[in-house]
Enzyme design. Structure first.
Site, PDB file in Angstrom:
ATOM      1  N   CYS A   1       0.617  -1.286  -0.087  1.00 25.74           N
ATOM      2  CA  CYS A   1       0.091   0.130   0.167  1.00 25.74           C
ATOM      3  C   CYS A   1       1.107   0.930   0.388  1.00 25.74           C
ATOM      4  O   CYS A   1       1.634   1.896  -0.861  1.00 25.74           O
ATOM      5  CB  CYS A   1      -0.892  -0.044   0.674  1.00 25.74           C
ATOM      6  SG  CYS A   1      -2.470   1.061   0.776  1.00 25.74           S
TER       7      CYS A   1
ATOM      8  N   HIS B   1      -3.356  -4.955   0.331  1.00 24.57           N
ATOM      9  CA  HIS B   1      -3.433  -5.400   1.425  1.00 24.57           C
ATOM     10  C   HIS B   1      -3.398  -7.100   1.586  1.00 24.57           C
ATOM     11  O   HIS B   1      -4.746  -7.563   1.999  1.00 24.57           O
ATOM     12  CB  HIS B   1      -4.299  -5.271   2.434  1.00 24.57           C
ATOM     13  CG  HIS B   1      -3.750  -3.800   2.654  1.00 24.57           C
ATOM     14  ND1 HIS B   1      -3.129  -3.100   3.364  1.00 24.57           N
ATOM     15  CD2 HIS B   1      -4.925  -2.366   1.909  1.00 24.57           C
ATOM     16  CE1 HIS B   1      -2.698  -1.837   3.331  1.00 24.57           C
ATOM     17  NE2 HIS B   1      -4.157  -1.281   3.013  1.00 24.57           N
TER      18      HIS B   1
ATOM     19  N   GLU C   1      -2.319  -9.825   4.097  1.00 24.28           N
ATOM     20  CA  GLU C   1      -2.545  -9.446   4.960  1.00 24.28           C
ATOM     21  C   GLU C   1      -3.911  -9.720   5.237  1.00 24.28           C
ATOM     22  O   GLU C   1      -4.495 -10.302   6.545  1.00 24.28           O
ATOM     23  CB  GLU C   1      -1.732  -8.920   5.602  1.00 24.28           C
ATOM     24  CG  GLU C   1      -2.386  -7.772   6.272  1.00 24.28           C
ATOM     25  CD  GLU C   1      -2.237  -6.177   5.349  1.00 24.28           C
ATOM     26  OE1 GLU C   1      -1.572  -6.416   4.222  1.00 24.28           O
ATOM     27  OE2 GLU C   1      -2.083  -5.364   5.638  1.00 24.28           O
TER      28      GLU C   1
END
Lengths: 255, 202
Positions: free
Chosen positions: B79, B184, B186
């Protein structure tokens, strides 16, 4: 293309899920971490946690709860309830929340929205708006904003307030219809349309979901970017995969 | 050992947790000496471009990143950690980026059809199929985005995947040992974890 999101919501009190959750096979259905894991497995697009605990001491429980949840799920989640200032936001983000949802304090002190957006970025600042239809003689529809979990009326009109929070830097609006909430008769499409048409930030519609068609209606006719529901998912009246399958068949872009 | 750089820009635990789930040994650090020793660096980041670059400089980490990349060790920006690699951003025009990837960071233009920030799940369309991050990942998989700005590299060859949001923007950047994702990983459930695993096993 960006897909429409389906978002389960958990109400948390003193670190426990308070609205009934009836998942089979869960050792402890009131444990938010366990419930969050189930929604992660069901490929929910996001999770929302609303803390309805008031006192300071108990809010620390929330922060440690957010930490535990963050360690167990690999999806975005938003935490709201009782946020009064930048420190509360920082604590929640540091604990692992991706976004925070501000409601009452945004009304009382609107500068908090711009301060928070400036500090942490608009993308993690959600403003929650609880709105109730006003009966007027004119044909023009209006909705009144309520705070303190829907208990206290304000002088704000919801569509105007939505524009203002967007202007102040909110990244998203979580819009709940007090009239529709808990009825299972469908989202308030007029309210949702009025807000989605007035702002250029994403809007999450909340309140009233009872069947699959309601999700279709609010995501298409009312142009909501995401649809939130609580008890419908907790009681497994409908599951997230069922709703997504239905929406996909109807041509709505979902994940 | 994979180091996740901690420069005060957002929470790093979810990033760390995802890497550990995929079998990585990680440290969270902002010490240049510690970071010089690791095999891989991950640069996450939430916040504004200017604050982030200034924080990196304050901790003396700019040099560490240059050196790490020069030594051909794997680097992953996530990001804002992607944006920083470019030369400049419309978000903070007074602050120069690291300039490792020529190009700039621009803001989406909001319209009645396009909401900004771009929040939610969108597809990654592979441009360079041999990108090591794609192993076991399907083209057009959905991943989670949350941003108002996007990277626009000068050289199209560094764009490994694009995403359609009004325009086709670069959602995965890849140049030699440098990787960066606009989304993202994650927070992107199985697909994201697979991408992380691919980085871990490079």
């Amino acid at each position: 293309m960006l897909t429409k999101r389906i978002i389960p919501c958990l109400d948390i009190k003193d670190g426990r899920v308070v609205k009934g959750v009836k998942f089979e096979g869960l050792r402890d259905a009131g444990n938010p971490v366990e419930v969050a894991k189930v929604y992660d497995q069901q490929q929910a697009d996001e999770l929302v946690f609303l803390d309805i605990t008031a006192s300071y001491q108990k809010r620390k429980t929330l922060v440690s709860l957010v930490e535990k949840i963050a360690q167990n799920i690999f999806m975005p989640f938003t935490v709201g309830g009782g946020i009064t200032g930048l420190q509360d936001i920082r604590d929640l983000l540091n604990a692992g929340a991706d976004k925070v949802s501000i409601n009452t304090q945004a009304v009382k002190y609107p500068q908090l929205i711009s301060e928070a957006a400036g500090k942490f970025g608009s993308q993690c600042i959600v403003v929650a708006i609880d709105a109730k239809r006003i009966t007027t003689k004119s044909k023009c529809l209006k909705w009144q904003v309520f705070i303190h979990g829907g208990r206290t009326p304000t002088e704000l009109e919801a569509v105007e307030w939505a524009k203002e929070v967007a202007r102040l830097g909110a990244g998203e609006i979580l819009l709940t219809s007090i009239d529709a909430d808990g009825t299972k008769n469908g989202y308030d499409l007029e309210l949702t349309s009025a807000v989605t048409g007035a702002v250029s930030i994403p809007v999450i519609a909340s309140g009233g979901a009872g069947k699959k068609e309601h999700f279709y209606d609010v995501l298409t006719k009312a142009a909501a970017d995401a649809a939130l529901a609580a008890s419908l998912f907790h009681y497994q009246t409908l599951t997230i995969p069922e709703i997504k399958k239905y929406l996909r068949e109807k041509g709505v872009l979902v994940r | 050992m994979i180091a996740i750089i901690d420069y005060g820009m957002g929470n790093l635990h979810s990033v760390r947790k995802a890497f550990e789930r995929m079998g990585a040994e990680t440290i969270i650090s902002n010490h240049p000496n510690e970071l010089k020793k690791v095999e891989k660096i991950v640069l996450p980041g939430v916040g504004s471009f200017g604050d982030a670059v200034q924080a990196l400089r304050k901790y003396g980490l700019e040099e560490v990143i240059y050196q790490h990349i020069q030594e051909k060790k794997p680097f992953l920006g996530i990001c804002l950690g992607m944006h920083i690699l470019l030369e400049a951003s419309q978000e903070s025009e007074a602050v120069a980026g690291l300039g490792i990837i020529p190009g700039v960071v621009k803001k989406f233009e909001a319209s009645s059809h396009l909401k900004v920030p771009h929040i939610g799940w969108n597809q990654i369309n592979f441009r360079r199929l041999n990108c090591p991050l794609f192993k076991g990942v399907d083209d057009a998989s959905s991943v989670y985005f949350c941003h108002s700005y996007f990277a626009q590299p000068k050289d199209n060859m560094v764009i490994a995947a694009t995403t359609d949001y009004g325009i086709e923007f670069c959602s995965i950047l890849w140049k030699d040992n440098i990787f960066a994702t606009q989304f993202h990983p994650e927070k992107s459930q199985q697909v994201g974890l697979k991408i992380i695993e691919n980085f871990v096993t490079l």
